[in-house]
Design an enzyme around this catalytic site. Structure first.
Site, short mmCIF file in Angstrom:
data_model
loop_
_atom_site.label_atom_id
_atom_site.label_comp_id
_atom_site.label_asym_id
_atom_site.label_seq_id
_atom_site.Cartn_x
_atom_site.Cartn_y
_atom_site.Cartn_z
N TRP A 172 1.25 5.72 -1.52
CA TRP A 172 0.97 6.77 -2.49
C TRP A 172 2.08 7.01 -3.49
O TRP A 172 1.87 7.71 -4.48
CB TRP A 172 0.69 8.08 -1.75
CG TRP A 172 -0.75 8.28 -1.46
CD1 TRP A 172 -1.56 7.48 -0.70
CD2 TRP A 172 -1.58 9.36 -1.93
NE1 TRP A 172 -2.83 7.99 -0.65
CE2 TRP A 172 -2.87 9.15 -1.40
CE3 TRP A 172 -1.36 10.47 -2.72
CZ2 TRP A 172 -3.93 10.02 -1.64
CZ3 TRP A 172 -2.42 11.34 -2.96
CH2 TRP A 172 -3.69 11.10 -2.43
N TYR B 185 0.83 -1.21 0.00
CA TYR B 185 0.00 0.00 0.00
C TYR B 185 0.87 1.26 0.00
O TYR B 185 1.91 1.29 0.64
CB TYR B 185 -0.87 0.01 1.26
CG TYR B 185 -1.79 1.20 1.35
CD1 TYR B 185 -3.02 1.19 0.72
CD2 TYR B 185 -1.42 2.34 2.06
CE1 TYR B 185 -3.86 2.28 0.80
CE2 TYR B 185 -2.26 3.44 2.14
CZ TYR B 185 -3.47 3.41 1.50
OH TYR B 185 -4.31 4.49 1.57
N1 LIG Z 1 -1.60 8.01 12.72
C1 LIG Z 1 -2.06 8.08 11.47
N2 LIG Z 1 -1.56 7.25 10.51
C2 LIG Z 1 -2.01 7.33 9.25
C3 LIG Z 1 -3.01 8.26 8.89
C4 LIG Z 1 -3.54 9.10 9.91
O1 LIG Z 1 -4.45 9.92 9.68
N3 LIG Z 1 -3.03 8.98 11.17
N4 LIG Z 1 -3.44 8.34 7.59
C5 LIG Z 1 -3.31 7.14 6.76
C6 LIG Z 1 -3.54 7.45 5.35
S1 LIG Z 1 -5.06 8.18 4.97
C7 LIG Z 1 -2.67 7.14 4.36
S2 LIG Z 1 -3.16 7.34 2.72
C8 LIG Z 1 -1.36 6.54 4.66
C9 LIG Z 1 -0.24 7.03 3.72
O2 LIG Z 1 0.82 6.14 3.76
P1 LIG Z 1 1.85 5.96 2.54
O3 LIG Z 1 1.15 6.16 1.25
O4 LIG Z 1 2.57 4.68 2.74
O5 LIG Z 1 2.84 7.18 2.82
P2 LIG Z 1 3.87 7.92 1.86
O6 LIG Z 1 4.77 8.69 2.76
O7 LIG Z 1 3.15 8.70 0.82
O8 LIG Z 1 4.68 6.72 1.20
C10 LIG Z 1 5.07 6.70 -0.12
C11 LIG Z 1 6.46 6.10 -0.21
O9 LIG Z 1 6.77 5.91 -1.58
C12 LIG Z 1 8.10 6.36 -1.81
N5 LIG Z 1 8.22 6.70 -3.24
C13 LIG Z 1 8.01 7.90 -3.84
N6 LIG Z 1 8.18 7.78 -5.17
C14 LIG Z 1 8.49 6.50 -5.44
C15 LIG Z 1 8.76 5.76 -6.63
O10 LIG Z 1 8.74 6.27 -7.74
N7 LIG Z 1 9.02 4.43 -6.50
C16 LIG Z 1 9.05 3.81 -5.28
N8 LIG Z 1 9.33 2.52 -5.24
N9 LIG Z 1 8.80 4.49 -4.14
C17 LIG Z 1 8.52 5.80 -4.21
C18 LIG Z 1 8.27 7.51 -0.87
O11 LIG Z 1 9.63 7.80 -0.64
C19 LIG Z 1 7.52 7.01 0.37
O12 LIG Z 1 8.37 6.28 1.21
O13 LIG Z 1 -1.01 6.82 6.02
C20 LIG Z 1 -2.00 6.38 6.94
N10 LIG Z 1 -1.48 6.50 8.29
N1 LIG Z 2 -1.17 18.43 2.67
C1 LIG Z 2 -1.65 17.17 2.66
N2 LIG Z 2 -2.89 16.93 2.19
C2 LIG Z 2 -3.38 15.64 2.21
C3 LIG Z 2 -2.59 14.56 2.65
C4 LIG Z 2 -1.27 14.85 3.14
O1 LIG Z 2 -0.54 13.96 3.58
N3 LIG Z 2 -0.85 16.15 3.12
N4 LIG Z 2 -3.09 13.27 2.60
C5 LIG Z 2 -4.23 13.00 1.72
C6 LIG Z 2 -4.89 11.74 2.07
S1 LIG Z 2 -4.14 10.28 1.59
C7 LIG Z 2 -6.08 11.67 2.70
S2 LIG Z 2 -6.79 10.15 3.03
C8 LIG Z 2 -6.81 12.89 3.08
C9 LIG Z 2 -7.36 12.77 4.51
O2 LIG Z 2 -8.35 13.72 4.73
P1 LIG Z 2 -8.91 13.83 6.22
O3 LIG Z 2 -9.12 12.50 6.79
O4 LIG Z 2 -10.06 14.77 6.20
O5 LIG Z 2 -7.67 14.57 6.92
P2 LIG Z 2 -7.13 14.66 8.40
O6 LIG Z 2 -6.18 15.81 8.41
O7 LIG Z 2 -6.59 13.37 8.86
O8 LIG Z 2 -8.40 14.98 9.28
C10 LIG Z 2 -9.14 16.19 9.16
C11 LIG Z 2 -9.56 16.68 10.51
O9 LIG Z 2 -10.47 15.78 11.12
C12 LIG Z 2 -10.53 16.13 12.49
N5 LIG Z 2 -10.92 14.98 13.30
C13 LIG Z 2 -10.17 13.94 13.70
N6 LIG Z 2 -10.89 13.09 14.46
C14 LIG Z 2 -12.14 13.61 14.53
C15 LIG Z 2 -13.35 13.20 15.16
O10 LIG Z 2 -13.44 12.17 15.81
N7 LIG Z 2 -14.43 14.00 14.97
C16 LIG Z 2 -14.39 15.15 14.24
N8 LIG Z 2 -15.50 15.85 14.09
N9 LIG Z 2 -13.26 15.57 13.66
C17 LIG Z 2 -12.15 14.81 13.80
C18 LIG Z 2 -9.13 16.59 12.87
O11 LIG Z 2 -9.20 17.79 13.65
C19 LIG Z 2 -8.45 16.76 11.53
O12 LIG Z 2 -7.71 17.95 11.42
O13 LIG Z 2 -5.95 14.02 3.03
C20 LIG Z 2 -5.27 14.12 1.78
N10 LIG Z 2 -4.65 15.43 1.74
MO LIG Z 3 -5.16 8.53 2.64
#
Ligand SMILES: Nc1nc2c(c(=O)[nH]1)N[C@H]1C(S)=C(S)[C@@H](COP(=O)(O)OP(=O)(O)OC[C@H]3O[C@@H](n4cnc5c(=O)[nH]c(N)nc54)[C@H](O)[C@@H]3O)O[C@H]1N2
Ligand SMILES: Nc1nc2c(c(=O)[nH]1)N[C@H]1C(S)=C(S)[C@@H](COP(=O)(O)OP(=O)(O)OC[C@H]3O[C@@H](n4cnc5c(=O)[nH]c(N)nc54)[C@H](O)[C@@H]3O)O[C@H]1N2
Ligand SMILES: [Mo]
Length: 742
Positions: A81, A79
């Site tokens: 991005w 998994y």
């Molecule tokens: N505590 C907490 N944990 C969370 C979340 C949260 O809200 N709270 N959010 C979750 C969510 S919504 C998401 S989507 C995940 C995101 O988790 P990931 O998608 O695993 O996070 P990234 O840091 O985007 O990882 C992408 C990796 O790909 C590598 N990469 C970049 N380009 C390339 C390439 O061309 N080839 C290869 N092989 N590698 C490359 C980057 O260096 C990086 O290490 O995290 C989750 N984890």
């Molecule tokens: N700059 C930037 N943008 C991103 C990403 C990134 O890594 N960087 N990641 C992307 C990805 S993969 C995803 S999945 C999306 C995620 O999009 P979201 O899930 O919406 O993003 P978060 O920042 O995790 O959460 C938004 C807000 O939800 C609130 N929140 C947390 N828990 C609760 C709760 O129990 N109740 C309520 N009411 N609010 C709560 C927090 O205050 C938080 O700031 O963002 C995307 N956009």
């Molecule tokens: Mo995500």
């Protein structure tokens, strides 16, 4: 329009000390073979080797495991991005490669919103279809009166988009709606989740209590007869089975505003008023994706759909419900007619899978059974883990548990470009290029552009793109032709573009030739901008246009889910107390919100200048309310220790009244930096919040991640603050001898 500063984080990272320049093998693995001293992962030096050596080693190891244990013993769910770019999309490359050699154990659903993906098909329809048909912003501007945003709608999130963002539209849309008189209410623990200068109203309820608030709104609508019974009758099913729960007939607890006030720690009067206000105006209920990343994360979504059905505005312009407005750029800005080609991934003959966030459970408990979506499945016995384009030491919860699980496989392989924790904790590291070091095509469904991105830097050291890496391994496994299909990277890009052109032509969109785009770099796709109101078709004729749910209606009660007999997901929306929340504080009194970072995309470019500029004494900032800080003698800028029973990390204190007292916030993304590498339980010196979060599934139904259900405490760090070493490379042996490779 409104460009993001995040990209500047690339400056200086292509060739700094954290860059991986040569193929690397962990010393014990190289000397003693697969499975050797796996407890030393993350703590041992790496030995630099040639591409030919590493290809031979990887091919032999994959062959050995496939012959001895079958393809399901390889986990390549991988998994993550990675980065923009259709052809060099790491997930497509790795999945295609493994499908060419007999398949792999895969993962299903996302870390973003797994609970919604699994539950919504039962109650409203396919989640992705719903997201791509969300009510358009101009319709919200012209028709919505009240926009109730659970979890807010932070502009920091819309800087990014899957597949790339060519035009940032979110700020403009929100401002236009505000100027047209739409009132916004931000419900959640952080005021900054709705830009303060634009939108004032903030209901700072306790985290993880949205379901109780929504049930109380439903209760008020019902008892004050403010709900649309005609809509309920015509478009929904099971309301009569939900009402006894709502009124307390089935459990003795009416879900009244007074009841919710105690749970949400918010005045009952304000809850009543919000419910009445919602009933008296055109209301859009917006749910952030974060609401799904908590225990029972399907409940806020189900409760919101129930309330929206009771308001009877689903399918009307500007009313109803939306999922993730603002979570990425251009949500609610969908364009029709543009669909794009991708590298074909082939077919995976292995049936084994895990819900994506069950990785540690799978590694720790091979053969155990798990529940998922009405079925019962067995964890495969995984011997090899191969990752490309994701960072499990970023995305997974409870990193101390992951460290234990990580000792189980015999071999862990990763394609990476920088020495993050996943690379450091692997056995074999294959150095890959970045998007700046190769040609590609960039397009995304929501963005009206095609970009031809060109290589602008020489690959660092001996780095290769993922396609070349997998081609090399495939060659040693007699699968090169299958993998490449006889095409070079450039020929594949040509193919992807021409196929996209053909698909577009079928819907009346004429794209320029490949040669033209190659020369000019980009073009705007003349897509059809269509204004949508979500589920308008269903509303206009529910018999002709039924939903895809089992009954074809909105399921306020789901007989199918009820038949699964899960304790943690009933047949209707319900308040199910989380294991950790502010209503039940025992040892750790603060709720940790680990949300998405403003300075980067997940962990990517944490080592770049944009992310580093916001750190406090090189640590991840933690936002604390001044009252909570004063109680603990914490001052602005102090290095603090954040801890609970699962782990501890350092962070830098930032005091703010824009957070609810009792709640602290740390963004995700700081690279894991254990004080004693390899030892579970050691302090993370940098501030990765996943050392604190809990690794349990959302429910037996959905099995998603639950990072946002997490209690902690914070104290001033008393010892000598250790050096932050997250961006340092590991010890490397033998690189000098291979200089000429790079
Ligand atoms: N505590 C907490 N944990 C969370 C979340 C949260 O809200 N709270 N959010 C979750 C969510 S919504 C998401 S989507 C995940 C995101 O988790 P990931 O998608 O695993 O996070 P990234 O840091 O985007 O990882 C992408 C990796 O790909 C590598 N990469 C970049 N380009 C390339 C390439 O061309 N080839 C290869 N092989 N590698 C490359 C980057 O260096 C990086 O290490 O995290 C989750 N984890
Ligand atoms: N700059 C930037 N943008 C991103 C990403 C990134 O890594 N960087 N990641 C992307 C990805 S993969 C995803 S999945 C999306 C995620 O999009 P979201 O899930 O919406 O993003 P978060 O920042 O995790 O959460 C938004 C807000 O939800 C609130 N929140 C947390 N828990 C609760 C709760 O129990 N109740 C309520 N009411 N609010 C709560 C927090 O205050 C938080 O700031 O963002 C995307 N956009
Ligand atoms: Mo995500």
């Amino acid at each position: 329009m409104d460009p993001s500063p995040i990209g500047d984080g690339m400056i200086g990272t292509l060739d700094d000390k954290s860059r991986i320049r040569l193929p690397m093998v962990r010393r014990s693995w190289l000397e003693d073979g697969p499975g050797s001293r796996t407890e030393l992962r993350g703590a041992e030096p790496f030995v630099a080797v040639t591409w030919d050596t590493v290809e031979t080693l990887v091919a032999a190891e994959l062959t050995r495991v496939i012959e001895a244990h079958g393809n399901s013993a390889i986990f390549a769910g991988s998994y993550g991005w990675s980065s923009a770019g259709r052809f060099h999309h790491a997930q497509s490359q790795i999945h295609r490669f493994f499908n060419c050699i007999g398949g792999y154990t895969r993962s299903v659903n996302t870390y973003s919103f797994a609970a919604a993906e699994v539950v919504l098909p039962y109650i409203l329809g396919n989640f992705f279809d719903l997201m791509t048909s969300m009510t358009s912003w101009p319709i919200i501007r012209d028709h919505t009166k009240l926009f109730v945003a659970f979890g807010g709608m932070p502009l920091r999130l819309s800087q990014i988009s899957a597949g790339g963002a060519g035009r940032h539209t979110q700020k403009h849309h929100m401002a236009s709606a505000r100027d047209a008189g739409v009132e916004f209410v931000n419900i959640g623990p952080m005021r900054s989740d709705l830009e303060e200068q634009l939108f004032g109203e903030w209901m700072p309820i306790r985290p993880n209590t949205d379901t109780a608030l929504l049930l109380a709104i439903a209760h008020t609508l019902y008892t004050e007869k403010l709900y649309d019974w005609k809509f309920i009758e015509r478009y929904t099913s099971g309301f009569e089975k939900f009402v006894p729960y709502l009124l307390g007939a089935s459990d003795g607890i009416p879900k009244s505003a007074a009841w919710a006030a105690a749970i949400c720690d918010f005045p009952a009067q304000d809850i009543l008023q919000l419910a009445r206000r919602m009933a008296s105006s055109r209301t859009m209920i917006s749910l952030s994706w974060s609401l799904t990343r908590q225990e029972c994360g399907e409940q806020p979504y189900w409760a919101a759909v129930t309330v929206a059905a009771m308001l009877g505005q689903i399918g009307l312009p500007g009313g109803g419900v939306g999922f993730g407005y603002g979570a990425e750029n251009a949500m609610g800005d969908e364009r029709s007619g543009v669909s794009t080609a991708a590298l074909p991934q082939g077919r995976n003959p292995v049936s084994d899978f895990i819900p994506v966030a069950r990785i540690a459970d799978m590694l720790l408990n091979p053969g155990d059974w798990f529940d998922y979506n009405g079925g019962s499945y067995q964890y495969p016995d995984v011997r090899v883990v191969y990752w490309a384009g994701g960072n499990p030491f970023h995305h997974h919860q409870d990193l101390n548990n992951l460290l234990l699980a990580w000792r189980k496989p015999e071999t862990i392989i990763v394609n990476e470009w920088c020495w993050n924790a996943t690379a450091k904790h692997s056995d074999i590291v294959l150095p890959c290029t970045t998007a700046l070091e190769r040609d590609d095509l960039v397009f995304s469904r929501r963005d009206p552009f095609v970009f031809r991105t060109k290589q602008i830097a020489k690959p660092a050291g001996a780095a290769r793109d993922d396609f070349e890496i997998f081609r090399g391994i495939a060659r040693h496994m007699n699968a090169e032709n299958e993998f490449t299909d006889g095409r070079t990277a450039g020929e594949w890009q040509h193919w992807i573009y021409e196929t996209t052109r053909e698909i577009s032509r079928e819907v009346g969109i004429e794209l320029p030739t490949f040669e033209w785009i190659d020369q000019h770099g980009w073009c705007e796709i003349p897509g059809v901008e269509e204004l949508k109101s979500m589920l308008a078709d269903f509303r206009s004729d529910p018999v002709r246009n039924p939903l895809t749910t089992p009954t074809g209606r909105i399921e306020i009660f789901s007989d199918v889910i009820a038949s699964y007999d899960y304790q943690n997901c009933l047949g209707h929306a319900a308040w199910l107390e989380p294991s950790e929340w502010l209503g039940k504080v025992e040892t750790f009194p603060l709720h940790l919100i680990s949300n998405q970072p403003s300075t980067k995309l997940h962990s990517q470019l944490d080592h770049g200048q944009v992310s580093r500029a916001k750190k406090v004494h090189e640590r991840e900032p933690i936002t604390i309310h001044p009252a909570d800080a004063a109680e603990r003698n914490i001052g602005e800028g102090d290095v603090v220790r954040v801890f609970n029973s699962r782990g501890a990390c350092l962070a830098g204190a930032v005091l703010s009244t824009a957070i609810r007292p009792g709640v602290v916030q740390m963004s995700t993304g700081s690279w894991f930096d254990p004080e004693e590498p390899g030892r579970p339980g050691s302090l993370c010196k940098h501030g990765n919040p996943n050392i604190l979060t809990k690794d349990v599934g959302t429910s037996s139904l959905t099995q998603g991640p639950t990072a946002l259900t997490c209690l902690v405490d914070v104290e001033v760090y008393r010892g000598n603050v250790p050096d932050m070493t997250a961006f340092d490379p590991p010890e490397i042996v033998g690189a000098d001898a291979l200089q000429d490779l790079s």
